[in-house]
Enzyme design. Structure first.
Site, PDB file in Angstrom:
ATOM      1  N   ASP A   8       0.778  -1.227   0.005  1.00 19.93           N
ATOM      2  CA  ASP A   8       0.045   0.051  -0.148  1.00 19.93           C
ATOM      3  C   ASP A   8       0.852   1.315  -0.014  1.00 19.93           C
ATOM      4  O   ASP A   8       1.892   1.196   0.845  1.00 19.93           O
ATOM      5  CB  ASP A   8      -0.670  -0.319   1.450  1.00 19.93           C
ATOM      6  CG  ASP A   8      -1.732   1.049   1.133  1.00 19.93           C
ATOM      7  OD1 ASP A   8      -2.640   1.377  -0.071  1.00 19.93           O
ATOM      8  OD2 ASP A   8      -1.837   1.509   2.314  1.00 19.93           O
ATOM      9  N   LYS A   9       1.108   2.722  -0.378  1.00 16.77           N
ATOM     10  CA  LYS A   9       1.173   3.420  -0.427  1.00 16.77           C
ATOM     11  C   LYS A   9       0.924   4.087   0.426  1.00 16.77           C
ATOM     12  O   LYS A   9       2.358   4.622   1.290  1.00 16.77           O
ATOM     13  CB  LYS A   9       1.150   4.137  -2.484  1.00 16.77           C
ATOM     14  CG  LYS A   9       2.133   5.449  -2.336  1.00 16.77           C
ATOM     15  CD  LYS A   9       1.557   6.197  -3.277  1.00 16.77           C
ATOM     16  CE  LYS A   9       0.774   7.546  -3.192  1.00 16.77           C
ATOM     17  NZ  LYS A   9       0.967   8.336  -2.143  1.00 16.77           N
ATOM     18  N   THR A  10       0.516   4.988   0.822  1.00 20.07           N
ATOM     19  CA  THR A  10       0.095   5.517   1.600  1.00 20.07           C
ATOM     20  C   THR A  10       0.311   5.377   3.014  1.00 20.07           C
ATOM     21  O   THR A  10      -0.712   4.576   3.536  1.00 20.07           O
ATOM     22  CB  THR A  10      -0.751   6.557   1.682  1.00 20.07           C
ATOM     23  OG1 THR A  10      -1.246   7.027   0.304  1.00 20.07           O
ATOM     24  CG2 THR A  10      -1.062   8.037   2.972  1.00 20.07           C
TER      25      THR A  10
ATOM     26  N   LYS B 257      -9.261  -3.280  -2.525  1.00 19.99           N
ATOM     27  CA  LYS B 257      -8.081  -3.846  -2.746  1.00 19.99           C
ATOM     28  C   LYS B 257      -7.631  -4.894  -2.816  1.00 19.99           C
ATOM     29  O   LYS B 257      -7.025  -5.795  -3.477  1.00 19.99           O
ATOM     30  CB  LYS B 257      -7.497  -3.461  -1.779  1.00 19.99           C
ATOM     31  CG  LYS B 257      -6.951  -1.386  -1.678  1.00 19.99           C
ATOM     32  CD  LYS B 257      -7.020  -1.108  -0.365  1.00 19.99           C
ATOM     33  CE  LYS B 257      -5.720   0.046  -0.701  1.00 19.99           C
ATOM     34  NZ  LYS B 257      -5.382   1.064   0.277  1.00 19.99           N
TER      35      LYS B 257
ATOM     36  N   ASP C 198      -6.864  -1.845   5.043  1.00 19.21           N
ATOM     37  CA  ASP C 198      -6.043  -2.693   4.471  1.00 19.21           C
ATOM     38  C   ASP C 198      -6.895  -4.647   4.602  1.00 19.21           C
ATOM     39  O   ASP C 198      -6.614  -5.739   4.190  1.00 19.21           O
ATOM     40  CB  ASP C 198      -4.808  -2.578   3.833  1.00 19.21           C
ATOM     41  CG  ASP C 198      -4.431  -1.289   3.678  1.00 19.21           C
ATOM     42  OD1 ASP C 198      -5.116  -1.066   2.334  1.00 19.21           O
ATOM     43  OD2 ASP C 198      -3.216  -0.615   3.989  1.00 19.21           O
TER      44      ASP C 198
ATOM     45  N   THR D 242      -2.794   1.853  -4.828  1.00 19.97           N
ATOM     46  CA  THR D 242      -2.635   3.201  -4.077  1.00 19.97           C
ATOM     47  C   THR D 242      -4.381   3.959  -4.456  1.00 19.97           C
ATOM     48  O   THR D 242      -4.468   3.756  -6.285  1.00 19.97           O
ATOM     49  CB  THR D 242      -2.323   3.954  -4.018  1.00 19.97           C
ATOM     50  OG1 THR D 242      -2.452   5.600  -4.078  1.00 19.97           O
ATOM     51  CG2 THR D 242      -1.463   4.520  -5.258  1.00 19.97           C
ATOM     52  N   GLY D 243      -4.931   4.695  -3.632  1.00 20.13           N
ATOM     53  CA  GLY D 243      -5.993   5.429  -4.294  1.00 20.13           C
ATOM     54  C   GLY D 243      -5.844   6.771  -4.878  1.00 20.13           C
ATOM     55  O   GLY D 243      -7.068   7.170  -4.972  1.00 20.13           O
TER      56      GLY D 243
ATOM     57  N   ASP E 247      -1.633  -0.964   6.146  1.00 23.60           N
ATOM     58  CA  ASP E 247      -1.217  -0.244   7.781  1.00 23.60           C
ATOM     59  C   ASP E 247      -2.449  -1.195   8.217  1.00 23.60           C
ATOM     60  O   ASP E 247      -2.385  -0.623   9.662  1.00 23.60           O
ATOM     61  CB  ASP E 247      -1.581   1.057   7.279  1.00 23.60           C
ATOM     62  CG  ASP E 247      -3.184   1.575   7.193  1.00 23.60           C
ATOM     63  OD1 ASP E 247      -3.502   1.109   6.934  1.00 23.60           O
ATOM     64  OD2 ASP E 247      -3.451   2.191   7.208  1.00 23.60           O
TER      65      ASP E 247
END
Length: 698
Positions: free
Chosen positions: A385-387, A564, A587, A536-537, A583
């Site tokens: 996941d990016k953020t 996701k 997710d 990512t969103g 995180d």
């Protein structure tokens, strides 16, 4: 997107652990002793036993064994001496041998009975049979029914077995050190501030909302928020991160961490069972009790070995009786039953599990599911996941442009205007301004909803805001800024303009900050032959900017949180084994769907039910450590299984007397020595796992 509309993707982690501080500390400090009493899976027949019990029985049995061996006729013949005789000396071996059998052999006999009741034959039943056969053969000799001098072998066998079990229990007790160390992290008392006075109270009396004083060098008694003071905190035992972390008012602290250099006043937000430490302790305990495929394989091998031993013993008895040697039939049968004891096999997997779990916990890796750790070695692609995972989830000033070329001045003015704002973007600009030098003082701060903020700086009214501010004031981006601003927007950056005296003075680009460790994590995964993807969103251009900076293999952008898990399923449909790293907040479905779910950044939120593995820190390099540990641990398990089973396969025919025609025989006591030697080999091989460096350098 306007300045105050732009909140980015912020992650609010919750405390969701269920224990009380004193209860956890008591429970786990108490558990440390009970954990030494036995260990999960594969070799759990030690339930109710302790290191001290095996140690005491070993030393007393050894003390009693020495005269039995010394007075043995066979030993006297071997070494050419005559033991002094006294009235009743002929009863020395039978009496002491019986005491050794009852006292030293009782743990094995009880374990054998339990295995029969459970219909789960294994190591204890094999040992029980071996010493029982040896005892009755010795007794029959004393009564004149046999001509076997067997007491010394029985005594030596039990003593060696006790030594092996004592060594094993000690090794496993040491491997469980992580749990004990975590239990010791909580202080017994806390200094609660009440009506301006400091009162020392047990941590069990702390409540949410209390204000506590944490002195330099002291441990934080409960999770909370700093309300006064600045200090560097040592969080190494919780996160695995060795470098102290600077904390200031508003920062959150975790129970068990140490304030290294100055005092703090902390408002308690979670106590006992609701603290991060309590959750970490539970995860470590669960991991040490969880079973793995290799462990199940070892259990089956031990049960199979029981039937192999019985079959070999029956064949041995029949073969030697047919050969007309009844005494040799007894000796060989005992040797077969001794050598068949799957002691090394029972230790092969549990010890590796205990050591790898301990090693993981000390590096901030909390293994909830052993199968997840085993599967990690087979993963083809890691999906981050990016953020909040590859990035920090908070913005930093990435670039600055000024109409007159003085970018430092633009940032300083913008920082002065934003100084009184609580917005995340404002804080990023203020931090950038302070980093470049002194920030002027602003007055008359005013927030303009949806457009930005405004204040007077050095006699000039200056506004900072996004495109909405320019539209309101009918301002166009100057040509000298236009190219840069367009580039920033294409990257998906947030762009804020600095306006003074009715014209644009400059612009600032803000982007979600990439964690400095992320590139290293991706590079190491590539070296290990693992592909890396990012989900990512965020808009495609934002995702591609981060992906390009980190050399990501596959980018999945503009994905809604609820979609996701379907993206994970799509990767799996392509035949890929997927590890999902997130995180643990939005997710959860994806973490659960993946072959391996890894929750990252759990220093303040370790109760992530959907993940099989939890990283206590935010460092994505922990994923590399998991892969390395998975590979190394599995190698050790297989090596130990091969040694333990291979040893028995070779040794049982030898003990049965298959090479007696060549003059090669294996006495029961020698069989016991070899059995213990195989246990030592397995234990030492497992200990080599401790040398594994989980955090790759460079």
């Amino acid at each position: 997107m306007t300045h105050h509309d732009h909140h980015g993707s912020e992650h609010h982690k919750s405390h969701a652990i269920d224990t009380e501080a004193s209860a956890v500390s008591r429970h786990l400090k108490g558990n440390d002793a009970s954990d030494h009493d036995g260990h999960g899976g594969g070799h759990d027949k030690h339930a109710g036993h302790s290191v001290a019990m095996f140690r005491d029985r070993f030393w007393l049995s050894l003390l009693l064994t020495l005269p039995v061996v010394f007075y043995s006729t066979m030993i006297q013949e071997w070494f050419g001496y005559t033991a002094p005789s006294f009235p009743g000396s002929e009863w020395l071996a039978p009496v002491l041998g019986t005491v050794i059998f009852i006292y030293g052999g009782s743990p094995f006999l009880k374990g054998a009975v339990q295995e029969v009741r459970d219909r789960q034959p294994g190591m204890m039943l094999l040992i029980g049979m071996a010493i029982t056969v040896a005892f009755f053969a010795s007794l029959a000799t004393t009564l004149g029914w046999f001509d076997l001098e067997f007491w010394w072998e029985l005594a030596a066998l039990i003593t060696i077995m006790l030594l092996g079990h004592w060594m094993e229990m000690r090794a496993i007790g040491q491997a469980r050190g992580a749990l004990a160390a975590l239990a010791e992290l909580l202080p017994d008392d806390a200094e609660r501030i009440s009506n301006g006075e400091t009162v020392t109270v047990p941590i069990s009396e702390l409540e949410v909302g209390d204000l506590v004083l944490v002195r330099p060098g002291a441990r934080v008694p409960a999770d909370g928020e700093i309300v006064e003071g600045e200090a560097e905190l040592d969080e190494s035992m919780v996160t695995g991160e060795s470098k102290p972390v600077a904390k200031s008012p508003g920062g959150r602290v975790v129970a068990g961490t140490v304030a290294t250099d100055s005092a703090l006043r902390v408002r308690v937000e979670a106590v006992g069972d609701d603290t991060a430490l309590a959750g970490i302790q539970r995860l470590v305990a669960e991991a040490q009790q969880s079973r793995s495929r290799a462990q199940v394989l070892a259990d089956r091998a031990a049960a199979l070995l029981f039937y192999v031993a019985i079959a070999a013993a029956v064949i041995t008895v029949i073969a030697w009786l047919v050969a007309g040697q009844p005494e040799e039939a007894v000796v060989r049968t005992v040797a077969v039953l001794v050598i068949a004891c799957p002691h090394a096999l029972g230790l092969a997997i549990p010890l590796v599990i205990a050591i790898s779990t301990d090693l993981a916990a000390r590096n901030g890796i909390l293994v909830k599911d052993r199968l997840a750790l085993e599967r990690m070695r087979t993963v083809d692609i890691v999906l981050f996941d990016k953020t909040g995972t590859l990035t920090k989830g908070s913005h930093v000033v990435r670039d600055i442009a000024a109409v007159d070329g003085d970018t430092d001045r633009v940032v300083a003015i913008a920082a002065a205007v934003e100084a009184d704002s609580e917005h995340p973007l404002a804080r990023a600009i203020v931090s950038a301004g302070k980093a470049l030098g002194s920030v002027p003082t602003a007055t008359g701060f005013k927030s303009m909803s949806g457009r930005g903020v405004e204040a007077d700086v050095e006699g000039t009214t200056v506004a900072v805001g996004g495109p909405a501010l320019l539209r309101e004031r009918k301002l166009d981006v100057p040509g000298e800024l236009g190219e840069k601003v367009d580039l920033w927007k294409r990257r998906g950056a947030a762009v804020l303009f600095v306006v003074g005296n009715g014209r644009i003075l400059g612009a600032v680009s803000l982007e979600d900050e990439i964690r400095p460790e992320s590139k290293e994590a991706v590079d190491h995964l590539h070296r290990l032959g693992v592909r890396v993807a990012m989900i990512t969103g965020d808009a495609r251009q934002v995702a591609e900017a981060v992906g390009s900076a980190l050399d990501i293999d596959e980018i999945l952008g503009e994905v809604l949180p609820e979609d996701k898990h379907s993206k994970v399923a799509e990767l799996q449909a392509r035949g890929l084994r997927v590890a999902m790293v997130g995180d643990g907040v939005n997710d959860a479905p994806a973490l659960a769907r993946a072959d391996v779910g890894i929750a990252i950044g759990a220093g303040t939120d370790v109760a992530v039910e959907s993940a099989g593995i939890v990283l206590a820190s935010d460092d994505p390099r922990g994923v590399v450590a998991i892969r390395r540990l998975s590979q190394a641990g599995y190698r050790k398990m297989i090596q130990n299984l091969v040694w333990a089973t291979g040893y028995n396969i070779v040794a049982i025919p030898l003990a049965a007397g298959s090479l007696a025609w060549a003059g090669i025989v294996l006495a029961p006591a020698a069989a016991a020595v070899l059995m213990s030697a195989s246990t030592v080999v397995v234990a030492i091989n497992a200990q080599f796992l401790r040398r594994l460096e989980l955090r790759p350098s460079g």
